[in-house]
Design a protein around this motif. Structure first.
Motif, PDB file in Angstrom:
ATOM      1  N   ASP A  87       0.817  -1.190   0.000  1.00  0.00           N
ATOM      2  CA  ASP A  87       0.000   0.000   0.000  1.00  0.00           C
ATOM      3  C   ASP A  87       0.864   1.258   0.000  1.00  0.00           C
ATOM      4  O   ASP A  87       0.497   2.289  -0.565  1.00  0.00           O
ATOM      5  CB  ASP A  87      -0.924   0.005   1.228  1.00  0.00           C
ATOM      6  N   LYS A  88       2.069   1.164   0.626  1.00  0.00           N
ATOM      7  CA  LYS A  88       2.961   2.332   0.685  1.00  0.00           C
ATOM      8  C   LYS A  88       3.845   2.412  -0.545  1.00  0.00           C
ATOM      9  O   LYS A  88       4.696   3.295  -0.641  1.00  0.00           O
ATOM     10  CB  LYS A  88       3.857   2.215   1.940  1.00  0.00           C
ATOM     11  N   LEU A 110       6.159   0.356  -1.319  1.00  0.00           N
ATOM     12  CA  LEU A 110       7.517  -0.022  -0.962  1.00  0.00           C
ATOM     13  C   LEU A 110       7.742  -1.513  -1.230  1.00  0.00           C
ATOM     14  O   LEU A 110       6.845  -2.330  -1.051  1.00  0.00           O
ATOM     15  CB  LEU A 110       7.760   0.256   0.522  1.00  0.00           C
ATOM     16  N   LYS A 149      17.631  -3.818  -0.231  1.00  0.00           N
ATOM     17  CA  LYS A 149      17.355  -2.391  -0.268  1.00  0.00           C
ATOM     18  C   LYS A 149      15.873  -2.147  -0.448  1.00  0.00           C
ATOM     19  O   LYS A 149      15.220  -2.826  -1.241  1.00  0.00           O
ATOM     20  CB  LYS A 149      18.130  -1.728  -1.432  1.00  0.00           C
ATOM     21  N   LEU A 150      15.418  -1.235   0.364  1.00  0.00           N
ATOM     22  CA  LEU A 150      13.995  -0.864   0.274  1.00  0.00           C
ATOM     23  C   LEU A 150      13.847   0.159  -0.835  1.00  0.00           C
ATOM     24  O   LEU A 150      14.564   1.153  -0.878  1.00  0.00           O
ATOM     25  CB  LEU A 150      13.545  -0.298   1.620  1.00  0.00           C
ATOM     26  N   CYS A 151      12.939  -0.119  -1.743  1.00  0.00           N
ATOM     27  CA  CYS A 151      12.749   0.841  -2.818  1.00  0.00           C
ATOM     28  C   CYS A 151      11.277   1.167  -2.996  1.00  0.00           C
ATOM     29  O   CYS A 151      10.400   0.390  -2.595  1.00  0.00           O
ATOM     30  CB  CYS A 151      13.337   0.381  -4.167  1.00  0.00           C
ATOM     31  N   GLN A 152      11.113   2.274  -3.589  1.00  0.00           N
ATOM     32  CA  GLN A 152       9.758   2.772  -3.869  1.00  0.00           C
ATOM     33  C   GLN A 152       9.342   2.271  -5.222  1.00  0.00           C
ATOM     34  O   GLN A 152      10.030   2.460  -6.207  1.00  0.00           O
ATOM     35  CB  GLN A 152       9.793   4.323  -3.879  1.00  0.00           C
ATOM     36  N   LEU A 153       8.225   1.546  -5.250  1.00  0.00           N
ATOM     37  CA  LEU A 153       7.740   1.059  -6.543  1.00  0.00           C
ATOM     38  C   LEU A 153       6.419   1.732  -6.864  1.00  0.00           C
ATOM     39  O   LEU A 153       5.585   1.947  -5.984  1.00  0.00           O
ATOM     40  CB  LEU A 153       7.495  -0.462  -6.483  1.00  0.00           C
ATOM     41  N   ALA A 201       8.488  -3.971 -15.287  1.00  0.00           N
ATOM     42  CA  ALA A 201       9.336  -4.612 -14.289  1.00  0.00           C
ATOM     43  C   ALA A 201      10.262  -3.565 -13.684  1.00  0.00           C
ATOM     44  O   ALA A 201      10.728  -2.665 -14.403  1.00  0.00           O
ATOM     45  CB  ALA A 201      10.156  -5.727 -14.950  1.00  0.00           C
ATOM     46  N   SER A 202      10.488  -3.652 -12.371  1.00  0.00           N
ATOM     47  CA  SER A 202      11.335  -2.675 -11.716  1.00  0.00           C
ATOM     48  C   SER A 202      12.629  -3.331 -11.306  1.00  0.00           C
ATOM     49  O   SER A 202      12.688  -4.564 -11.110  1.00  0.00           O
ATOM     50  CB  SER A 202      10.621  -2.136 -10.477  1.00  0.00           C
ATOM     51  N   CYS A 203      13.659  -2.512 -11.182  1.00  0.00           N
ATOM     52  CA  CYS A 203      14.964  -3.037 -10.788  1.00  0.00           C
ATOM     53  C   CYS A 203      15.455  -2.277  -9.558  1.00  0.00           C
ATOM     54  O   CYS A 203      15.124  -1.102  -9.362  1.00  0.00           O
ATOM     55  CB  CYS A 203      15.987  -2.877 -11.924  1.00  0.00           C
ATOM     56  N   CYS A 204      16.227  -2.968  -8.770  1.00  0.00           N
ATOM     57  CA  CYS A 204      16.804  -2.363  -7.573  1.00  0.00           C
ATOM     58  C   CYS A 204      17.781  -1.282  -7.989  1.00  0.00           C
ATOM     59  O   CYS A 204      18.623  -1.530  -8.867  1.00  0.00           O
ATOM     60  CB  CYS A 204      17.513  -3.435  -6.747  1.00  0.00           C
ATOM     61  N   PRO A 205      17.638  -0.148  -7.405  1.00  0.00           N
ATOM     62  CA  PRO A 205      18.562   0.925  -7.797  1.00  0.00           C
ATOM     63  C   PRO A 205      19.981   0.615  -7.381  1.00  0.00           C
ATOM     64  O   PRO A 205      20.933   1.137  -7.948  1.00  0.00           O
ATOM     65  CB  PRO A 205      17.990   2.146  -7.057  1.00  0.00           C
ATOM     66  N   ASP A 251      20.555  -3.678  -9.074  1.00  0.00           N
ATOM     67  CA  ASP A 251      19.954  -3.893 -10.401  1.00  0.00           C
ATOM     68  C   ASP A 251      19.245  -5.212 -10.521  1.00  0.00           C
ATOM     69  O   ASP A 251      19.031  -5.732 -11.611  1.00  0.00           O
ATOM     70  CB  ASP A 251      21.022  -3.717 -11.518  1.00  0.00           C
ATOM     71  N   VAL A 278      12.983  -6.124  -8.818  1.00  0.00           N
ATOM     72  CA  VAL A 278      12.303  -5.860  -7.550  1.00  0.00           C
ATOM     73  C   VAL A 278      10.811  -5.856  -7.821  1.00  0.00           C
ATOM     74  O   VAL A 278      10.359  -5.330  -8.849  1.00  0.00           O
ATOM     75  CB  VAL A 278      12.738  -4.512  -6.932  1.00  0.00           C
TER      76      VAL A 278
END
Lengths: 205, 763
Positions: free
Chosen positions: A7-8, A10, A18-22, A29-33, A36, A39
């Motif tokens: 919901d946040k 995250l 690593k906590l990332c904002q999605l 598709a997202s990747c870890c900053p 890589d 995520v």
């Protein structure tokens, strides 16, 4: 109602933590900053992998139970046995305890695992109104028990290598052993790929 | 809403399709492949009904085809009706085309017959199920055969159909032998309308050995032939002994090889295979004849007794014996053929059929020329026919009054060497006619003058001088025989075929032909019989062969023969008399006649040859001895003096009385004495002779009794003593025939005379 990381917006990277904002809306598709790695909020494609693996396991369950898994030749006599015929033979040979163990480890557990997996996946897929707690309990159970199905294969592999005395006694594995091994591995993987959080996500919808 | 401390994930385009979905496909494929593979390996499952499940083991009993394992018995269960069992066979997919409607299954079990390798392999490897491919629609249920079908095997080779009356001991797998080498085997048999058809397979390698001239017969275990020659055991291979077998031979190797499925007859034995002929012979007395006894031609087996039975109508008529005569001898059977039974016979005339003693009686056959009709039935001879010897030689005929112990086969001896044999013995009007065969190399020994006699038995002649046993040979004692000798003649003449001779009973009698026959007239025939000998100087010179009464009934006429060497004894002046034992005080004489019997002796004359004599009743007086000094004593009485009384000088016998007679004027007795030449000198002119017989007893009143006697001999027989005075020693010896007076008493002075007179030399 409690809030979720989802919901946040995250998500935690599986690789480096690593906590990332999605972005929720993002259908990409997202990747870890940092590392890589891919995520995602949930195990990516968890359901489809589980489905694929479960179905594959299901397909292999047929030969695993129909074909002979083991041929024990003693003094020139012996027939190939399937899992079930082996259990029956053991039972008839007054070895009920061993028969029960073999039956549970080789028949009941793999079948139960697949049934549970199918149930869980159907729950997620069809959003069935089942108790999420019990579903999670089932999941934990199959996750824990899954590896013990390999007991049979260990025993077979040991027998095949050790009992090799020509006509006096000889043990050969059958084609079912391969299928059975595959079933066990595939169900374990399926259980691994299944993300139990999907069950709880149903509560938020 | 966005936490700046939390970095945004970088976006990346998402793939539409996940490769993970290949996994179920792979799994399905794998599973399908495994199942298919298993299905292929699992094989074709058929059910076969067996009468019973013995010998079939689940999981073990294989299904064999062409010697290769093509399946297994997977399950065995009782039929629903409980009358049989159904075996579930799992067969290789490869043979699926062979398993059709007409396929036949059967169980191959070990034959407890060692019949061959095919039987042996099941002993080691266990039973197996075999099948014969068939045609038709595929099927899943079959009924097994009880036993292998006749033509079970697909092994290449030449298949022959052998027709037989019965299967006998042949088993499937029994060998087919050629020169005792297995060249094939019996594959099967089947019942025909009449008899059995046996299928034999000949290996391709040996196929060329069979052609249309081949003959097949059963190899029957082993055959033991025991005879005088030893024991001969004739056996095939061990397998054929146990399992039987078929042997064949191919006499004519030039004919084209046999074709597949050619038909042959399977004979019971080699003899039959070679072609044989059965003849029925009626035996009056089938003494001990058994089935299997041999039929022999000149001692060689040419057939066997196949069976015999008593004559159907009347057992007393004997037995009908079926003989089987082997090829090629059966071609010689015709109406002239003769059969007879040979059994051991030990008799004086010989030992015959000695081989039958061990081998049992057998049938002997005499064949004549080839060809001719064979009668339906023969009648056996009761005894062997008289066989002519098939060899070059001389055949002569002997005639005899009686046969003696001569029989067919008796040997003919010359100087105790067999030179021929008796061929025939026939009864003729005049006696017995004996056909004799003399071997060619000895034929020259027989001359027209030859003498034959029966040499059988032992000739014993005994006397005080010992016993003389004479026999030609041991064989003749037992078997009888004929001997001959050929006298030396000036012009020998060779014998010719068919010449007739007389067969004499003994050797001696052969001499009769050349001897002299004489007749003697005796006043009495007492103690003269046929066979009484005639002796001269103690040697037999002839024999009496007849004693007859004279025509005038006053005496007997004795006919005798003198041996050739003694011909000269029968002359004018010869004197014959009978010598009998004499027992008497005067002497015991001719004691030997007590044992040998009386005999006739002869004192030959010197005249012309004569045949008729008058025998003397008593021995003639002794002949005047030719040597020594003959003197004549004159005495008033003969006293006890007689022939043979000794003449004593100083109690030593120096001569004897050889005769006495009355003087011509009958006034006194003349006693003729003979002094041995050695002592002739002792008699001189002046010598005194006195009768010393008896005892001289001189009794006087004053001088007592004086008893004087000579030797006991002279006391018994009497005797004449003489003495010569001393002064006469110078006188010349007396001449022959001088006369002396015989004093009845001795003067004592004479006894004191002791002249020195040299004796003649002892001779």
């Amino acid at each position: 109602m409690s809030s979720r990381a989802f919901d946040k917006g995250l998500a935690r990277c599986f690789s480096c933590g690593k906590l990332c904002q999605l972005s929720v809306q993002q259908h990409q598709a997202s990747c870890c900053p940092r590392c890589d790695s891919p995520v995602s909020f949930r195990q990516s494609a968890s359901l489809s992998y589980s489905w694929a693996l479960t179905l594959a396991a299901l397909a292999l369950l047929v030969p695993a139970n129909m074909l002979p898994i083991l041929t024990v030749v003693s003094f020139g006599q012996g027939d190939p046995d399937t899992i079930m015929s082996g259990v029956i033979k053991l039972w008839e040979a007054e070895l009920q305890a061993i028969a029960a163990v073999v039956f549970i480890a080789s028949v009941a557990v793999p079948v139960a695992k697949l049934v549970v997996m199918l149930l869980l996946m159907l729950v997620v897929q069809l959003k069935l109104p089942l108790s999420k707690e019990q579903c999670t309990l089932l999941y934990r159970f199959i996750h824990f028990i899954g590896r013990w199905s390999m007991l049979d294969l260990f025993m077979i592999s040991i027998l095949v290598t050790v009992v090799h005395m020509g006509n006096i006694a000889n043990v050969e594995s059958g084609p079912a052993a391969l299928a059975f091994g595959a079933v066990v591995v595939l169900t374990m993987l399926a259980a691994d790929y299944f993300d139990p959080r999907l069950l709880w996500d149903l509560e938020h919808e | 809403m966005n936490d700046p401390s939390i970095a945004s994930a970088t976006a990346r385009p998402q793939r539409k399709f996940s490769a993970v979905w290949l996994l179920p496909l792979v799994a399905v494929a794998l599973s399908g492949w495994l199942m298919y593979k298993n299905f292929i390996e699992h094989g074709l499952v058929v059910n076969v009904s067996f009468a019973n499940g013995s010998g079939i083991t689940v999981g073990k009993t294989p299904v064999m085809y062409q010697g290769i394992d093509v399946g297994q018995v997977k399950a065995l269960q009782l039929d629903e009706d409980l009358k049989g069992v159904t075996a579930t066979l799992e067969l290789s997919r490869q043979i699926e085309p062979l398993i059709r409607e007409k396929t036949e299954f059967w169980l191959v079990q070990p034959q407890i017959s060692l019949s061959g390798i095919s039987g042996l392999d099941t002993l080691v490897e266990g039973n197996y199920i075999s099948f014969k491919p068939g045609e038709g629609e595929p099927r899943e249920h079959f009924t097994a055969l009880y036993e292998p079908p006749p033509l079970a095997s697909n092994v290449p080779g030449l298949r022959l159909r052998l027709q037989a009356d019965a299967l006998g001991s042949l088993a499937v797998g029994a060998p087919v032998l050629y020169q005792q080498i297995a060249v094939g085997e019996i594959e099967g048999y089947q019942l025909l309308e009449e008899g059995v058809e046996i299928i034999a397979r000949i290996d391709p390698l040996h196929q060329h050995l069979v052609n249309s001239s081949s003959r097949f017969w059963r190899q029957s275990g082993f055959k033991v032939n025991a005879g005088l020659q030893g024991v001969q055991i004739d056996a095939g291979s061990v397998a054929s002994i146990l399992a039987g077998g078929v042997t064949f031979e191919t006499p004519d190797k030039n004919r084209p090889a046999a074709e597949q499925d050619a038909e042959y007859r399977l004979y019971e034995s080699r003899e039959k295979a070679q072609g044989s002929r059965r003849v029925m012979v009626q035996f009056q007395n089938p003494d001990g004849l058994e089935e299997g006894a041999s039929v022999r031609l000149r001692g060689q087996e040419i057939g066997r007794v196949e069976s015999w039975q008593f004559s159907v109508n009347n057992p007393a008529e004997g037995a009908d014996v079926t003989l089987e005569i082997k090829a090629p001898y059966h071609r010689f059977l015709n109406a002239d053929t003769q059969f007879w039974l040979v059994k051991p016979e030990v008799s004086a005339s010989g030992v015959s059929g000695l081989d039958a003693l061990i081998g049992g009686p057998y049938v002997s056959v005499k064949l004549s020329a080839e060809g001719g009709e064979v009668p339906e039935r023969y009648t056996a001879l009761s005894e062997p026919p008289q066989a002519r010897v098939q060899a070059p030689g001389l055949r002569i005929e002997l005639r005899s009054d009686e046969l003696g112990s001569v029989s067919v086969g008796s040997k003919v001896y010359y100087r105790k060497i067999p030179v021929g044999q008796v061929e025939t013995v026939e009864l003729s009007a005049h006696g017995v006619s004996v056909g004799v065969f003399i071997h060619e190399r000895y034929a020259h020994l027989v001359h027209r003058e030859s003498m034959f006699w029966n040499a059988s038995g032992i000739n014993v002649s005994g006397g005080l001088g010992g016993i003389n046993i004479q026999a030609e040979s041991l064989a003749t004692i037992v078997a009888g025989g004929i001997a001959f000798h050929t006298p030396q003649v000036a012009k020998p003449q060779a014998a010719w075929e068919g010449l007739r001779y007389k067969l004499h009973p003994t050797y001696e009698s052969t001499l009769v032909d050349v001897s002299r026959e004489i007749s003697l007239r005796f006043s009495t025939g007492s103690s003269i019989t046929k066979g009484t000998e005639i002796k001269y100087q103690g040697i037999k010179v002839g024999e009496v062969y007849a004693v007859e009464l004279d025509e005038d009934m006053n005496g007997v006429t004795v006919s005798a023969r003198l041996s050739p060497s003694a011909k000269g004894l029968a002359r004018q002046g010869s004197q014959f008399w009978l010598v009998k034992p004499q027992l008497g005080l005067a002497g015991t004489r001719n004691l030997e006649t007590l044992v040998t019997g009386t005999y006739i002796t002869v004192r030959p004359g010197s005249g012309k040859a004569r045949n008729s004599f008058v025998a003397l009743d008593k021995p003639p007086s002794l002949e005047k001895p030719k040597s020594g000094l003959n003197l004549v004593l004159t005495a008033p009485q003969r006293g006890s003096v007689k022939e043979g009384v000794p003449v004593l000088y100083r109690d030593v016998p120096v001569g004897e009385v050889f005769a006495y007679e009355l003087s011509a004027d009958a006034t006194h007795t003349l006693i003729h004495i003979n002094i041995k030449p050695r002592y002739a000198n002792l008699v001189r002119k002046g010598s005194k002779f006195w009768n010393s017989s008896g005892v001289n007893v001189d009794v006087g009143l004053f001088k007592g009794a004086n008893i004087r006697s000579k030797s006991i001999e002279s006391l018994l027989e009497g005797g004449i003593a003489f003495a010569t005075p001393e002064h006469a020693a110078h006188e010349t010896p007396v001449a022959q025939g001088s006369r002396f007076s015989l004093h009845t008493k001795v003067d004592d002075r004479w006894l004191k005379w002791s002249p020195k007179i040299p004796l003649g030399t002892a001779r």
